[in-house]
Design an enzyme around this catalytic site. Structure first.
Site, PDB file in Angstrom:
ATOM      1  N   SER A   1      38.507  -3.148  36.829  1.00  0.00           N
ATOM      2  CA  SER A   1      39.233  -3.664  38.301  1.00  0.00           C
ATOM      3  C   SER A   1      39.960  -5.132  38.021  1.00  0.00           C
ATOM      4  CB  SER A   1      38.478  -3.320  39.467  1.00  0.00           C
ATOM      5  OG  SER A   1      38.220  -1.916  39.963  1.00  0.00           O
TER       6      SER A   1
ATOM      7  N   TYR B   1      37.121  -1.329  50.181  1.00  0.00           N
ATOM      8  CA  TYR B   1      37.572  -1.169  48.800  1.00  0.00           C
ATOM      9  C   TYR B   1      37.810   0.173  48.365  1.00  0.00           C
ATOM     10  CZ  TYR B   1      37.892  -2.050  43.905  1.00  0.00           C
ATOM     11  OH  TYR B   1      38.276  -2.433  42.647  1.00  0.00           O
ATOM     12  N   SER B   2      38.924   0.558  48.052  1.00  0.00           N
ATOM     13  CA  SER B   2      39.448   1.624  47.341  1.00  0.00           C
ATOM     14  C   SER B   2      40.086   1.662  46.316  1.00  0.00           C
ATOM     15  CB  SER B   2      40.080   2.523  48.529  1.00  0.00           C
ATOM     16  OG  SER B   2      40.527   3.543  48.252  1.00  0.00           O
ATOM     17  N   ASN B   3      40.097   2.239  45.200  1.00  0.00           N
ATOM     18  CA  ASN B   3      40.758   2.222  43.926  1.00  0.00           C
ATOM     19  C   ASN B   3      42.233   2.703  44.353  1.00  0.00           C
ATOM     20  OD1 ASN B   3      39.140   1.254  41.856  1.00  0.00           O
ATOM     21  ND2 ASN B   3      37.798   2.820  42.374  1.00  0.00           N
TER      22      ASN B   3
ATOM     23  N   GLY C   1      34.959  -6.123  37.307  1.00  0.00           N
ATOM     24  CA  GLY C   1      35.266  -4.660  37.101  1.00  0.00           C
ATOM     25  C   GLY C   1      34.015  -4.118  36.219  1.00  0.00           C
TER      26      GLY C   1
END
Length: 371
Positions: free
Chosen positions: A104, A194-196, A329
Site C-alpha cells: 500500500s 480504509y478501502s483498497n 503496506g
C-alpha cells in the site's frame, strides 16, 4: 469469479502491538504520542548513531525474521542496515537495492500522480467518479476524487470479500466489479474507512484522464523524476534480481503476479528508491508546497486502521519523538513502512520479508525515527 485472499493487501498502518509473528520480548521502543506534535524528527541522533541502534535491535531480533533492511536518512547523511537473507538458506544479505513488493505504499505514489493532474488543471478534487468512469461505480455521482484519496467514499474493500482468493491475471475492471457487487459500508464523506477499492478506482481515473496505462504514468511522473530505477508497477519486477522472498513463518509465500493489487498495492521497489520517493515528495520535486501540504492535511481518522490520521494518500503517525507522514503496506510475505518528517530532513524506510513480523517492524521503525 476468481477470488483474492482477504488478507492480501491489508495495510500495516498502525503496527504497534499488532504482531502476529514469532514471539519476542516486549519492545521498549513501542510508539507513544510525542509530548508536542511540533517536535522535529531531525532533533534526534544523527544517521550514524541511529544506524548503530537499529543494528543492535536487528541483532536482538535475530531468528524472528527471514530478512530485513532499514534505511535511515538525516539531512544529507544516509545509512543502511540489514539482517538475515534475501532468500532463506541461501547466502547473501539483503541490501538497499533488493526489490520488495511494497503493497500500500503504492497508494501514496498514485495519490501523488493524481495531485499532479490536479495541479495541471486536468482533474479536480471535486470531480465525481461518474464524470470520469460513467456507469462503473454505483452512485458514482456522489463520490469525489478527494473522497477516494482520503478513504471517505464508503466503497466496500474488495480484499475483505469472502468470495475471493489469490489468483494471477486480474484486470482492474474485474476487481472493481467484485468490489461493487457488495454494498457500500457507509454514505460518501460521512466517515473514514480504509478501502483498497478507492485506489483501484483512482487508477482507472488516472488512465482515463491521461490516456495512458497506469504503469506508464507512474514511470513518467513519479519513478523517473525521482531517480527510482529499481521500481515499477509490473509483475515481472518481482522475479528480476536482486529479489527477496517473502515468508509466513517458515513457509515461502512469494507471489510473482501482483495484478490483483494494481493501483492499491502493486508496486515493487527497493529501500533506496522509496527514500528517493520520500525525498522527491517532501522537497517540491513532485508536488508544489501547497499541494503537498494539502496532501498531508488529515481528512479524518481511519477507525478500521488503528485511528490513523489520513490525508490524501498520506498517513500521519505519532511516534514517541515526533509526528511523521508516510505510508505502510502489507502483502503476503512482506511488510514495508516509509515515513518522513514533513520537511524531509529525516526519513526512514523499513522492510521485512515476513508478513507476521509486526513487532520487529514497529521496533525498527520507531528506533530509526527516534534513536
Amino acid at each position: 469469479m476468481r477470488r483474492l485472499a482477504a488478507f492480501a493487501f491489508v495495510l500495516a498502518l498502525a503496527v504497534g502491538g499488532c504482531s502476529n509473528g514469532s514471539p519476542v520480548t516486549a519492545d521498549p521502543t513501542a510508539s507513544v504520542a510525542p509530548e508536542s506534535s511540533e517536535t522535529a524528527a531531525t532533533e534526534g541522533p544523527d544517521a550514524g548513531e541511529t544506524a548503530d541502534k537499529v543494528e543492535d535491535l536487528l541483532d536482538a531480533y535475530r531468528g524472528t525474521y527471514p530478512g530485513a533492511v532499514v534505511l535511515v536518512r538525516v539531512g544529507d547523511e544516509t545509512r543502511v542496515v540489514s539482517g538475515g537473507h534475501a532468500v532463506v538458506a541461501e547466502p547473501g544479505p539483503v541490501t538497499a537495492r533488493h526489490r520488495f513488493p511494497v503493497a500500500s505504499v503504492t497508494k501514496t505514489m498514485v495519490a501523488t500522480a493524481v495531485l499532479q493532474l490536479v495541479q495541471e488543471g486536468k482533474l479536480s478534487l471535486s470531480d465525481s467518479v461518474e464524470s470520469w468512469l460513467p456507469g462503473m461505480v454505483p452512485r458514482g455521482d456522489r463520490i469525489s476524487v478527494e473522497q477516494l484519496l482520503a478513504h471517505r467514499s464508503g466503497l466496500y474493500n474488495y480484499t475483505d470479500s469472502s468470495s475471493s482468493d489469490w489468483t494471477p491475471g486480474w484486470d482492474p475492471p474485474e476487481i472493481l466489479r467484485l468490489a461493487t457487487s457488495e454494498a457500500a459500508v457507509h454514505a460518501p464523506d460521512t466517515q473514514s474507512s480504509y478501502s483498497n477499492t478507492n485506489y483501484i478506482v483512482l487508477g482507472l481515473v488516472v488512465e482515463r484522464v491521461t490516456g495512458k496505462r497506469l504503469e506508464e504514468v507512474l514511470q513518467e511522473r513519479i519513478f523517473a523524476p525521482s531517480g527510482m530505477s529499481d521500481t515499477s508497477l509490473a509483475k515481472a519486477r518481482v522475479t528480476d534480481p536482486p529479489r527477496v522472498h517473502g515468508y509466513a513463518g517458515r513457509r515461502d509465500v512469494t507471489h510473482d503476479d501482483l495484478s490483483s493489487a494494481w493501483a492499491a498495492g502493486g508496486v515493487v521497489s527497493s529501500a533506496r528508491d522509496l527514500d528517493a520517493f520520500l525525498s522527491g515528495l517532501t522537497s517540491g520535486k513532485l508536488l508544489d508546497t501547497e499541494a503537498f501540504e494539502d496532501m498531508a492535511r488529515p481528512r479524518g481518522e481511519l477507525r478500521n486502521r488503528g485511528n490513523l490520521e489520513y490525508g490524501l494518500g498520506l498517513g500521519r503517525r505519532h511516534v514517541r519523538c515526533a509526528t511523521v507522514v508516510g505510508h505502510g503496506g502489507a502483502i503476503p510475505g512482506f511488510l514495508t513502512e516509509a515515513w518522513s518528517s514533513e520537511d524531509g530532513e529525516r526519513a526512514v524506510v523499513a522492510m521485512v520479508s515476513d508478513e507476521g513480523s509486526y513487532t520487529v517492524l514497529d521496533g525498527l521503525l520507531t528506533t530509526a525515527l527516534c534513536g
